[in-house]
Design a protein around this motif. Structure first.
Motif, short mmCIF file in Angstrom:
data_model
loop_
_atom_site.label_atom_id
_atom_site.label_comp_id
_atom_site.label_asym_id
_atom_site.label_seq_id
_atom_site.Cartn_x
_atom_site.Cartn_y
_atom_site.Cartn_z
N ILE A 1 0.84 -1.20 0.00
CA ILE A 1 0.00 0.00 0.00
C ILE A 1 0.88 1.25 0.00
CG2 ILE A 1 -1.82 1.23 1.26
CD1 ILE A 1 -2.67 -1.47 0.06
N ARG A 2 1.98 1.17 0.81
CA ARG A 2 2.88 2.31 0.88
C ARG A 2 3.49 2.61 -0.49
NH1 ARG A 2 6.28 0.31 4.57
NH2 ARG A 2 4.60 0.10 6.06
N MET A 3 3.91 1.56 -1.17
CA MET A 3 4.53 1.75 -2.49
C MET A 3 3.51 2.27 -3.51
SD MET A 3 6.98 -1.55 -2.64
CE MET A 3 7.76 -1.23 -4.20
N MET A 4 2.28 1.85 -3.32
CA MET A 4 1.23 2.34 -4.22
C MET A 4 1.06 3.83 -4.03
SD MET A 4 -2.62 0.89 -4.53
CE MET A 4 -2.14 -0.81 -4.61
N ARG A 5 1.14 4.25 -2.74
CA ARG A 5 0.95 5.67 -2.44
C ARG A 5 2.04 6.51 -3.09
NH1 ARG A 5 0.55 5.89 3.44
NH2 ARG A 5 -1.36 4.73 3.18
N SER A 6 3.26 5.95 -3.13
CA SER A 6 4.35 6.72 -3.74
C SER A 6 4.47 6.44 -5.24
CB SER A 6 5.67 6.42 -3.03
OG SER A 6 5.91 5.03 -3.07
N ASN A 7 3.43 5.85 -5.81
CA ASN A 7 3.35 5.63 -7.26
C ASN A 7 4.42 4.67 -7.81
OD1 ASN A 7 1.07 6.88 -7.97
ND2 ASN A 7 2.02 8.77 -8.71
N ASP A 8 5.00 3.82 -6.94
CA ASP A 8 6.01 2.89 -7.44
C ASP A 8 5.37 1.67 -8.08
OD1 ASP A 8 8.15 4.43 -6.70
OD2 ASP A 8 8.14 3.66 -4.64
N ILE A 9 4.21 1.30 -7.60
CA ILE A 9 3.52 0.14 -8.17
C ILE A 9 2.06 0.49 -8.39
CG2 ILE A 9 4.99 -1.58 -7.03
CD1 ILE A 9 2.46 -1.85 -5.08
N GLN A 10 1.40 -0.30 -9.25
CA GLN A 10 -0.03 -0.06 -9.46
C GLN A 10 -0.88 -1.20 -8.90
OE1 GLN A 10 2.15 0.71 -12.57
NE2 GLN A 10 0.50 1.43 -13.89
N LEU A 11 -0.20 -2.29 -8.55
CA LEU A 11 -0.96 -3.44 -8.08
C LEU A 11 -0.19 -4.15 -6.96
CD1 LEU A 11 -3.17 -5.72 -8.49
CD2 LEU A 11 -1.61 -6.72 -10.15
N ALA A 12 -0.91 -4.45 -5.87
CA ALA A 12 -0.33 -5.27 -4.81
C ALA A 12 -1.09 -6.59 -4.80
CB ALA A 12 -0.43 -4.57 -3.47
N LEU A 13 -0.37 -7.65 -5.14
CA LEU A 13 -1.00 -8.97 -5.26
C LEU A 13 -0.76 -9.75 -3.98
CD1 LEU A 13 -2.24 -11.24 -7.13
CD2 LEU A 13 0.11 -11.76 -7.77
N VAL A 14 -1.86 -10.19 -3.33
CA VAL A 14 -1.72 -10.91 -2.07
C VAL A 14 -2.23 -12.35 -2.23
CG1 VAL A 14 -2.26 -10.92 0.39
CG2 VAL A 14 -2.13 -8.74 -0.86
N ILE A 15 -1.32 -13.30 -2.02
CA ILE A 15 -1.71 -14.72 -2.09
C ILE A 15 -1.76 -15.25 -0.65
CG2 ILE A 15 -1.08 -16.99 -2.97
CD1 ILE A 15 0.45 -15.55 -5.23
N PRO A 16 -2.92 -15.75 -0.20
CA PRO A 16 -3.08 -16.13 1.21
C PRO A 16 -2.35 -17.43 1.55
CG PRO A 16 -5.04 -16.67 -0.03
CD PRO A 16 -4.13 -15.98 -1.00
N GLN A 17 -2.24 -17.64 2.85
CA GLN A 17 -1.68 -18.90 3.34
C GLN A 17 -2.59 -20.05 2.92
OE1 GLN A 17 -0.98 -18.29 7.51
NE2 GLN A 17 0.90 -19.49 7.43
N HIS A 18 -2.03 -21.24 2.82
CA HIS A 18 -2.80 -22.44 2.46
C HIS A 18 -3.42 -22.34 1.09
CE1 HIS A 18 -2.10 -23.13 6.63
NE2 HIS A 18 -3.01 -22.24 7.04
N PHE A 19 -2.85 -21.48 0.23
CA PHE A 19 -3.38 -21.31 -1.13
C PHE A 19 -3.30 -22.63 -1.88
CE2 PHE A 19 -2.45 -20.06 -5.64
CZ PHE A 19 -3.68 -19.51 -5.94
N GLU A 20 -2.10 -23.26 -1.81
CA GLU A 20 -1.89 -24.51 -2.55
C GLU A 20 -2.82 -25.60 -2.04
OE1 GLU A 20 2.03 -26.60 -4.22
OE2 GLU A 20 1.86 -26.68 -2.03
N ARG A 21 -2.90 -25.67 -0.70
CA ARG A 21 -3.72 -26.72 -0.10
C ARG A 21 -5.17 -26.57 -0.54
NH1 ARG A 21 -4.62 -25.86 5.95
NH2 ARG A 21 -6.49 -24.93 5.11
#
Lengths: 373, 306
Positions: A86-106
């Protein structure tokens, strides 16, 4: 008639002698077409992504690799903290923060519901929409890929149902340039017509030469014809140059009749020149005239369907476009060039433009009489 | 029929009176001058005479034609040179000439005789852009353009404003020459010294015509004895003179102050005594002079005010 000839001669002499304007007049179509057509695109280019992978499994890595492989997403950094993203988004460094949760594979392998979070910078709404669209389809694709190995039967059941097969007509590859170029040509022609002709009359007033002209036997209609015709000719010439660039440089298909298009452009130029002339009658300096012309032009363009479709405007705004010559000509351009529309399909729009000429031009000439006492 | 005949002409701009009850007759083949300060109404009058402006009331006819009803015919018969340079600066000398000749349906060659004395001085610069000419040259070009269609009447609005003294002299000579070819000329100027070049002049101030006469007669109208006074400090001198009990008018004229007395005959020795003894001014010099048109004009203006 002879007088108009002499006026035209003088006008062209001055236009071709104007070292500041001349290059712009002839470079404008090229620069506008090339810059705007390539730059103003709705295609998604390299989105910078911050990755927060809580799972750190083979499956999560496979998803990330798949996203990167499309070429649209570029993993800029990764951490174990969503707030970093979120911080990087605020400083315009990124446009997307992708979050993959725990136990995703399971969860994926066991077939239980799971989710991936896309935090998108939505300051630019249309880009956000594109990121979401692209991201969603990649993730859906991925889930289809990994699931059949485990739940084949279930998969088959899910696949049944209504299948959509889109077919894009007139612009099969959804090529943005094909959509933009006809519209940009309209802007080009409008600028020549509205700015140059009106400005030219104000200039005569500003530097005082109109005094000397007024004591000659030149009649008003001759003077106005002498002012409108040169830029009518230049406007059509610019359009031809622009169309050539579009055809040869951008491979825009000319499905319809170019002659029909030029004929309509002739009418359209009279509309914008009429507006320019009208502006010249209510202003006394080129600066004032320029400012008013720009104001109108921006409104016309923004509401003319060049960048955003008219169909997605609110109702009242759609009604207003009836009075917007730019909107009509953009529509005609796209219909004739891309869809091959003929006279039958565009005649009602040409009718509106003709009506505008019949109203605006006499109104401007009438005002011109009054304003010069 | 007089080339210009104006009766009781009025014109105001939003309540500000520019011309008030103007009446004037200009006779055939006259060189007629309108003399007055800036803002006197000269340009308004000329714009009405050249059909560029409509009068509020009153009659004006030019070459026997009404300025409102027959404006189209008038325009073919008069040559007008506006106060501001109004030719195309981005066209060359020759192109300007050709353009204005063509809109009057003629050519430079056809009327070369008339413009030759003036235009011949420009021929060296035929290909130069009008914008690159000097002030005097611009003025000659403007006059040539105004003459290109053999006008019967020439209207020149402040033709010598912003032009050097030599060119001004030269310009009036050209006008005399044109006059000898039978053209009637009216010209306006803020310079009093140019009045002597005219056959008759109209003194105009604040929208009113104060006097119409020959320049000699205008000067002679000044019926009081006139003194020119000099002292080491002009400023002190004016101040002291204005507070002198017999002072009628006190006007600075270059290094001298022009003075008129309230009495028939001013007492020069008493005045000198007043200035030196009572006021303590040094280098006082007093002499009796012949009034010129400027004195007369100042005098008339002052009467107008009081």
């Amino acid at each position: 008639m002879r007088t108009i000839k002499f006026l035209l001669q003088k006008e062209f002499l001055q236009i071709f002698r104007n070292k500041g304007m001349l290059p712009i007049i002839f470079l404008m179509p090229m620069i506008q077409l090339v810059v705007l057509s390539f730059a103003a695109t709705f295609e998604l280019k390299e989105v910078d992504v911050h990755l927060v992978d809580f799972d750190r499994s083979a499956t999560s890595r496979a998803l990330v690799t798949k996203m990167q492989a499309t070429g649209y997403f570029n993993i800029q950094s990764h951490s174990q903290d969503v707030d970093d993203g979120i911080r990087m988004m605020r400083s315009n460094d990124i446009q997307l923060a992708l979050v993959i949760p725990q136990h995703f594979e399971r969860d994926v392998t066991s077939g239980s519901p799971t989710s991936v979070q896309l935090n998108i910078d939505a300051v630019d709404g249309s880009t956000a929409g594109l990121i979401q669209g692209y991201g969603r389809s990649i993730i859906q694709d991925f889930s289809v890929e990994v699931q059949p190995q485990i739940k084949q039967i279930q998969q088959q059941r899910r696949r049944a149902g209504i299948n959509i097969i889109p077919a894009n007509w007139y612009n099969p590859n959804l090529d943005y340039i094909k959509y933009m170029v006809p519209g940009i040509l309209v802007v080009l022609v409008s600028m020549i017509g509205m700015f140059l002709s009106g400005m030219n009359i104000v200039r005569e007033r500003e530097i005082g030469t109109i005094e000397q002209l007024n004591v000659t036997p030149i009649k008003r209609y001759q003077f106005i014809a002498g002012k409108l015709l040169p830029f009518w000719i230049i406007g059509l010439f610019e359009l031809v140059v622009g169309l050539l660039i579009a055809r040869l440089g951008f491979n825009i298909p000319f499905v319809g009749s170019v002659l029909l298009l030029l004929a309509i452009a002739g009418i359209y130029l009279l509309v914008v020149e009429g507006i320019g002339l009208f502006i010249s009658t209510i202003t006394s300096t080129q600066q004032q005239a320029m400012f008013i012309a720009w104001f109108l032009m921006v409104v016309f363009i923004l509401m003319g369907g060049l960048f955003t479709p008219i169909e997605s405007m609110p109702g009242w705004a759609q009604d207003l476009t009836l009075f917007n010559p730019v909107a009509h000509f953009i529509k005609i351009m796209r219909m004739v060039l891309l869809k091959g529309a003929g006279w039958a399909e565009v005649q009602h729009l040409v009718g509106i433009l003709t009506l505008m000429v019949v109203i605006i031009l006499p109104a401007a000439i009438f005002r011109y009489r009054k304003s010069t006492g | 029929m007089n080339p210009i005949s104006v009766q009781n002409l009025n014109k105001s701009y939003g309540g500000v009176e520019a011309l008030a009850d103007i009446s004037v007759e200009v006779e055939p083949n006259e060189l007629f001058g309108f003399i007055g300060p800036d803002g006197a109404g000269k340009t308004s009058l000329f714009r009405i005479l050249t059909t560029l402006l409509k009068p509020d009331s009153g009659e004006a006819s030019v070459l026997g034609l009404d300025v409102v009803d027959d404006y189209r015919t008038i325009r073919t018969k008069l040559g007008y040179m506006p106060g501001q340079f109004a030719l195309y600066e981005d066209l060359s000398v020759r192109e300007n000439m050709d353009f204005f000749a063509s809109v009057f349906g003629t050519t430079l060659e056809a009327n070369y005789d008339l413009v030759a004395p003036i235009y011949s001085q420009l021929e060296r610069f035929e290909d130069r852009l009008a914008g690159a000419l000097s002030g005097g040259m611009k003025q000659k070009l403007a006059l040539s353009c105004a003459l290109i269609h053999k006008p019967e009447l020439l209207v020149l609005d402040e033709p010598t404003t912003g032009v050097d003294a030599v060119s001004r002299q030269e310009f009036w000579q050209m006008l005399q020459q044109l006059k000898s070819q039978g053209i009637t000329i009216i010209a306006s100027t803020p310079y009093m010294d140019e009045a002597e070049q005219c056959d008759r002049v109209a003194l105009i101030d604040n929208g009113h015509i104060l006097n119409i006469d020959t320049p000699e007669q205008v000067a002679r109208n000044f019926d009081q004895p006139l003194l020119a006074i000099k002292a080491s400090s002009i400023y002190e001198l004016i101040k002291k003179l204005r507070s002198y009990e017999w002072a009628d008018s006190v006007q600075p004229f270059g290094e001298y102050v022009h003075y008129t007395d309230k009495r028939e005959e001013p007492d020069i020795s008493k005045l000198e005594l007043y200035l030196t003894e009572q006021c303590g001014l040094s280098e006082v010099e007093i002499k009796s002079i012949e009034p010129d048109i400027e004195d007369s004009f100042m005098n008339l203006m002052q009467k107008e005010v009081t």
